[in-house]
Design a protein around this motif. Structure first.
Motif, PDB file in Angstrom:
ATOM      1  N   PHE A   1     -11.185   5.484 -12.335  1.00 16.00           N
ATOM      2  CA  PHE A   1     -10.273   6.403 -13.010  1.00 16.00           C
ATOM      3  C   PHE A   1      -8.922   6.468 -12.310  1.00 16.00           C
ATOM      4  O   PHE A   1      -7.968   7.015 -12.861  1.00 16.00           O
ATOM      5  N   TYR A   2      -8.844   5.969 -11.120  1.00 17.60           N
ATOM      6  CA  TYR A   2      -7.626   5.961 -10.317  1.00 17.60           C
ATOM      7  C   TYR A   2      -7.760   4.835  -9.318  1.00 17.60           C
ATOM      8  O   TYR A   2      -8.840   4.247  -9.153  1.00 17.60           O
ATOM      9  N   GLU A   3      -6.661   4.492  -8.673  1.00 16.31           N
ATOM     10  CA  GLU A   3      -6.685   3.504  -7.600  1.00 16.31           C
ATOM     11  C   GLU A   3      -6.102   4.146  -6.338  1.00 16.31           C
ATOM     12  O   GLU A   3      -5.778   5.331  -6.329  1.00 16.31           O
ATOM     13  N   GLU A   4      -5.963   3.376  -5.303  1.00 15.62           N
ATOM     14  CA  GLU A   4      -5.535   3.916  -4.009  1.00 15.62           C
ATOM     15  C   GLU A   4      -4.035   4.212  -4.015  1.00 15.62           C
ATOM     16  O   GLU A   4      -3.236   3.534  -3.363  1.00 15.62           O
ATOM     17  N   TRP A   5      -3.672   5.271  -4.743  1.00 13.65           N
ATOM     18  CA  TRP A   5      -2.261   5.644  -4.869  1.00 13.65           C
ATOM     19  C   TRP A   5      -1.694   6.194  -3.577  1.00 13.65           C
ATOM     20  O   TRP A   5      -0.483   6.152  -3.341  1.00 13.65           O
ATOM     21  N   TRP A   6      -2.533   6.728  -2.704  1.00 14.31           N
ATOM     22  CA  TRP A   6      -2.065   7.397  -1.498  1.00 14.31           C
ATOM     23  C   TRP A   6      -1.513   6.432  -0.451  1.00 14.31           C
ATOM     24  O   TRP A   6      -0.876   6.849   0.500  1.00 14.31           O
ATOM     25  N   THR A   7      -1.739   5.130  -0.627  1.00 11.01           N
ATOM     26  CA  THR A   7      -1.232   4.146   0.341  1.00 11.01           C
ATOM     27  C   THR A   7       0.034   3.448  -0.138  1.00 11.01           C
ATOM     28  O   THR A   7       0.622   2.677   0.617  1.00 11.01           O
ATOM     29  N   THR A   8       0.446   3.696  -1.361  1.00 11.38           N
ATOM     30  CA  THR A   8       1.552   2.942  -1.917  1.00 11.38           C
ATOM     31  C   THR A   8       2.894   3.413  -1.375  1.00 11.38           C
ATOM     32  O   THR A   8       3.047   4.543  -0.907  1.00 11.38           O
ATOM     33  N   SER A   9       3.869   2.529  -1.449  1.00 17.99           N
ATOM     34  CA  SER A   9       5.240   2.841  -1.023  1.00 17.99           C
ATOM     35  C   SER A   9       6.230   2.708  -2.173  1.00 17.99           C
ATOM     36  O   SER A   9       7.429   2.796  -1.953  1.00 17.99           O
TER      37      SER A   9
END
Length: 471
Positions: A310-318
């Motif tokens: 339902f989501y991906e690893e958005w917390w690591t993106t820049s």
């Protein structure tokens, strides 16, 4: 333009559209059996599980702190339960509005069957085809308006409490998006007759499945793990309690009396806004976990729905473009398939992307406006203006300096949520506490004029380095 020129132009647009479709589909696979990223991380990493435990301990410590404070000050315990009761007030009326939307949405299937019969007639008499298409589009738009009209009218006539109204408006948009998905998939089938329509059982399954994209088949798991369902539902209940506790413990002390006095010092407003930063971002993270992980995973398990990405690893993106794609794949996939991809071959990617942002930001703001009972486009500005600006600004720099821009993104999350958790409560309580005025309006913020924001009397700036000069 000659007929050959028109034909060549249409062919070129079609080829461009197919190229865009293929390129976009490379990034997003079809449905498959897979777990949510946090499920994988919690099962495989003791470090992530420790962070999960930290959030649980923070909640427990805050509860203990509040219990002690309440016992010492008033001799009673109040740990957010009153906020939950007030926030979901008049829940019966909210359930009636939800049941209405469900009934109208369910009526789509028999109407689809009737439309397929009319489509069969149009195949025998091709001259009727354009009329049948117009009839189908008009009928579908009327059904969408019926889904939205009653909740919007009822919420405007008599406001529901915040929790109930959020649930009603979110479900209203969910039903409308579901109907768009199944109509775009099954409408052409009624006219062509090449592919059979879904069964009513599958239609019901799609209406409750944790996806907004219609498919004739979804990957299914073999059994329901009821222990997993109960655990996720307990998480949902705990996070609702957590957010209500944050509201009562950190938001209401600063803003519940806003508007009772004719004036308020600017310093108190600034202090209150900074005090809302940490509870705001905690609520932001808890809301993400509650809706996109716990709630959707619970429904997936109950319905044996195999794809839990339902989501991906958005917390690591820049990069903000990746954040918007990864944060909520359920809604993003719908926007991609039903707005961006149909428009991109004709309008270009830039304009199609802008339209997607515009539609999404308007929908988010409508949810808040109908829920709070006033239009105050703070989220619209943050998401639909500043967010759009940050997409090209971080496109290249985010690749070159990922660590720095990931830090900047998190700084933006902290500040943005602090502003949201300040300005909306200020307006909410100003409308409750300030005396009625002939200038009161759904669209004009009342907190701008009531109370009057003033500087502290006899306030002067003191140089913090003066002590060093004195020595």
């Amino acid at each position: 333009m000659t007929e050959n020129g028109v034909r060549n132009r249409r062919k070129k647009v079609k080829q461009n559209g197919e190229a865009i479709h293929e390129e976009e589909k490379k990034e997003y696979e079809e449905f498959a059996i897979r777990e949510s990223p946090l499920t994988v991380l919690l099962d495989s990493s003791l470090h992530i599980r420790a962070i999960y435990h930290i959030f649980v301990v923070i909640l427990l410590v805050l509860i203990c702190d509040t219990v002690i404070f309440d016992l010492v000050e008033s001799g009673k315990i109040n740990i957010g339960l009153s906020v939950i009761a007030d926030g979901f007030g008049d829940i019966r009326r909210g359930i009636k509005l939800w049941a209405y939307d469900l009934f109208v949405s369910m009526s789509f299937y028999p109407l689809l069957i009737v439309y397929s019969w009319i489509g069969a007639i149009s195949r025998k008499y091709p001259v009727l085809r354009s009329t049948v298409v117009t009839l189908g589009v008009g009928g579908f738009l009327a059904l969408e308006m019926a889904v939205a009209a009653v909740p919007v009218f009822e919420l405007g006539r008599k406001h529901l409490e915040l929790g109930s109204s959020v649930a009603v408006t979110c479900e209203m948009f969910r039903f409308m998006m579901k109907l768009v998905a199944i109509a775009s998939a099954c409408g052409p089938r009624c006219l062509n007759g090449n592919t059979p329509l879904p069964t009513f059982k599958h239609f019901i399954y799609f209406m409750f499945a944790p996806t907004l994209l219609y498919r004739d088949q979804y990957p299914r798991t073999k059994k329901i793990r009821w222990g997993v369902v109960v655990f996720h539902l307990l998480e949902v209940a705990a996070i609702i309690f957590y957010n209500c506790f944050l509201w009562e413990r950190f938001i209401m002390p600063y803003w519940s009396d806003y508007g009772k006095e004719k004036t308020v010092e600017a310093g108190m407003v600034v202090r209150g806004m900074f005090a809302c930063v940490l509870p705001g971002v905690i609520s932001f993270l808890c809301g993400f976990y509650c809706m996109l992980h716990a709630w959707l995973n619970a429904w997936s398990e109950m319905l044996k729905f195999g794809d839990r990405l339902f989501y991906e690893e958005w917390w690591t993106t820049s990069r903000f473009s990746l954040y918007y794609r990864r944060w909520n794949r359920v809604v993003h996939s719908w926007l991609r398939d039903h707005i961006y991809l149909p428009l991109a071959p004709y309008s270009g990617r830039a304009l199609a992307t802008f339209i997607v942002f515009f539609v999404s930001s308007i929908a988010h703001e409508l949810v808040l406006a109908l829920s709070f009972g006033f239009f105050y486009p703070v989220l619209l500005v943050e998401f639909g203006v500043l967010g759009v600006i940050m997409v090209p600004l971080t496109a290249t720099a985010g690749r070159r300096f990922p660590n720095a821009f990931n830090l900047l993104m998190w700084l933006g999350f902290f500040i943005g949520n602090g502003i949201l958790w300040s300005l909306y409560p200020m307006e909410f309580f100003a409308r409750r506490n300030c005396p009625p005025s002939e200038n009161d309006s759904f669209f004009i913020p009342k907190s701008w004029t009531c109370p009057e924001v003033i500087l502290k009397p006899n306030w002067t700036f003191q140089n913090p380095l003066r002590i060093f000069y004195a020595n």
